[in-house]
Design a protein around this motif. Structure first.
Motif, PDB file in Angstrom:
ATOM      1  N   ALA A 169      47.311  34.644  23.536  1.00 14.19           N
ATOM      2  CA  ALA A 169      47.163  35.327  24.760  1.00 14.19           C
ATOM      3  C   ALA A 169      46.504  34.637  26.030  1.00 14.19           C
ATOM      4  N   LEU A 170      45.598  33.737  25.164  1.00 22.67           N
ATOM      5  CA  LEU A 170      44.982  33.042  26.284  1.00 22.67           C
ATOM      6  C   LEU A 170      45.638  31.804  26.886  1.00 22.67           C
ATOM      7  N   CYS A 171      46.706  31.193  26.256  1.00 25.02           N
ATOM      8  CA  CYS A 171      47.617  30.445  26.593  1.00 25.02           C
ATOM      9  C   CYS A 171      48.726  31.007  27.720  1.00 25.02           C
ATOM     10  N   GLN A 172      49.058  32.186  27.367  1.00 22.19           N
ATOM     11  CA  GLN A 172      49.711  32.849  28.465  1.00 22.19           C
ATOM     12  C   GLN A 172      48.973  33.200  29.719  1.00 22.19           C
ATOM     13  N   SER A 173      47.951  33.292  29.843  1.00 17.87           N
ATOM     14  CA  SER A 173      47.165  33.828  31.148  1.00 17.87           C
ATOM     15  C   SER A 173      46.385  32.810  31.578  1.00 17.87           C
ATOM     16  N   ALA A 174      46.308  31.528  31.049  1.00 13.88           N
ATOM     17  CA  ALA A 174      45.746  30.380  31.879  1.00 13.88           C
ATOM     18  C   ALA A 174      46.580  29.737  32.874  1.00 13.88           C
ATOM     19  N   THR A 175      45.917  29.349  34.126  1.00 12.89           N
ATOM     20  CA  THR A 175      46.646  28.827  35.110  1.00 12.89           C
ATOM     21  C   THR A 175      47.176  27.586  34.646  1.00 12.89           C
ATOM     22  N   ALA A 176      48.343  27.247  35.184  1.00 10.47           N
ATOM     23  CA  ALA A 176      48.623  25.761  35.039  1.00 10.47           C
ATOM     24  C   ALA A 176      47.748  24.568  35.424  1.00 10.47           C
ATOM     25  N   GLU A 177      47.067  24.840  36.408  1.00 14.65           N
ATOM     26  CA  GLU A 177      46.072  23.889  37.203  1.00 14.65           C
ATOM     27  C   GLU A 177      44.548  23.667  36.161  1.00 14.65           C
ATOM     28  N   ASP A 178      44.361  24.657  35.376  1.00 14.10           N
ATOM     29  CA  ASP A 178      42.820  24.936  34.758  1.00 14.10           C
ATOM     30  C   ASP A 178      43.037  25.172  33.300  1.00 14.10           C
ATOM     31  N   ARG A 179      43.658  24.088  32.536  1.00 19.00           N
ATOM     32  CA  ARG A 179      43.725  24.572  31.010  1.00 19.00           C
ATOM     33  C   ARG A 179      43.123  23.731  30.143  1.00 19.00           C
ATOM     34  N   GLY A 180      42.477  22.659  30.584  1.00 18.82           N
ATOM     35  CA  GLY A 180      41.448  21.890  29.477  1.00 18.82           C
ATOM     36  C   GLY A 180      40.805  22.446  28.566  1.00 18.82           C
ATOM     37  N   TRP A 181      40.058  23.866  29.081  1.00 19.43           N
ATOM     38  CA  TRP A 181      39.333  24.191  27.934  1.00 19.43           C
ATOM     39  C   TRP A 181      39.937  24.810  26.872  1.00 19.43           C
ATOM     40  N   LEU A 182      41.363  25.109  27.045  1.00 20.52           N
ATOM     41  CA  LEU A 182      42.255  25.589  25.929  1.00 20.52           C
ATOM     42  C   LEU A 182      41.948  24.998  24.588  1.00 20.52           C
ATOM     43  N   HIS A 183      42.200  23.652  24.592  1.00 18.49           N
ATOM     44  CA  HIS A 183      42.305  22.850  23.505  1.00 18.49           C
ATOM     45  C   HIS A 183      41.045  22.877  22.636  1.00 18.49           C
TER      46      HIS A 183
END
Length: 284
Positions: A192-206
């Motif tokens: 769900a987090l992967c699908q909602s995060a923007t393309a420009e700001d995903r650094g925190w997801l890892h």
């Protein structure tokens, strides 16, 4: 495809998370009721370690409430206590609700008799995804009660109706904190987090790592603090946002109905405890 899945499964061996020892299994660490005196020092690893000079998390702070205090698992390194205070205040500014803080470590860390294999060295904390508007509400919801509703559907494939904007904002807030090394969350929550995060700001997801369970709370782990040279750091996280093949594996037949245990389950065989921890356990 089979080769890729084996590789992904093997990569999980580097992750020490949340495997559960037998309920009621004996451990002397749970018998110790007070921390040692002196400066706080993290010793060993999250799954084979301890903490000297642990500090007590206050029961209520700005933006958070510590629940299930009767477990006596509200001790940690000062960095962990500062982290809880900072994210509690930030979350309250965002939503007006209180953060529900679960287990940290025992007074001197070490293995718990139930619920956790990690949480041993004062750097781990469970943060519940359900929030409360008051300490009294939190007590009624959590103390001597079942866990709150799951954020994941019963089929495990997607988040449930209990997951919403406040939960998403909370996990992102936790992951963005400078002290956080990784967060364990159910694979459906990671998706769900992967699908909602923007393309420009995903650094925190890892930092958000998919792991079995963790559907009503997330498990937050901090990095080894500079003041603790005896702290055993985990392997660095792989690059990328973790939203690709690694995440897909968790929804595969192999992961959902494994013929053998998922790597890390059941708990690994006991390893020799650091000598410094034996001294911490026996200190007056």
């Amino acid at each position: 495809m089979g080769r890729m899945r084996v590789t992904l499964a093997q990569s999980l061996l580097a992750v020490v998370c949340c495997a559960v020892p037998l309920v009621g299994s004996a451990t002397p660490w749970g018998e110790v009721k007070t921390p040692t005196v002196g400066a706080a020092r993290v010793i060993g690893s999250v799954a084979n370690g301890c903490i000297s000079g642990a500090q007590v998390l206050p029961e209520i702070g700005a933006g958070y409430v510590s629940i299930r205090r009767y477990r006596n698992r509200f001790y940690g390194h000062p960095t962990l206590l500062r982290f809880i205070a900072e994210v509690g205040q930030a979350q309250q500014r965002l939503t007006g609700a209180l953060l529900l803080v679960g287990d940290l470590s025992q007074p001197r860390g070490g293995l718990m008799s139930s619920s956790h294999r990690s949480h041993q060295n004062g750097l781990d904390v469970d943060v519940w995804l359900t929030q409360a508007d008051s300490a009294a509400t939190a007590r009624q919801l959590m103390d001597h009660a079942d866990d709150p509703p799951s954020m994941v559907r019963s089929d495990g494939m997607r988040v449930s109706t209990y997951w919403g904007a406040n939960q998403r904002a909370l996990v992102e807030l936790l992951a963005r904190h400078r002290s956080v090394e990784r967060i364990f969350a159910n694979p459906a929550i990671k998706l769900a987090l992967c699908q909602s995060a923007t393309a420009e700001d995903r650094g925190w997801l890892h930092k958000v790592r998919p792991w079995k369970g963790h559907d009503a709370h997330v498990h937050v782990r901090l990095a080894c603090p500079p003041d603790s040279p005896q702290c055993d750091a985990q392997n660095p996280l792989p690059p990328g946002d973790g939203c690709g093949a690694e995440l897909e594996w968790w929804f595969s037949e192999e992961a959902r109905r494994p013929k053998r245990a998922i790597p890390g389950y059941p708990p690994a065989k006991p390893t020799k405890q650091p000598a410094a921890c034996r001294a911490v356990l026996g200190a007056q």
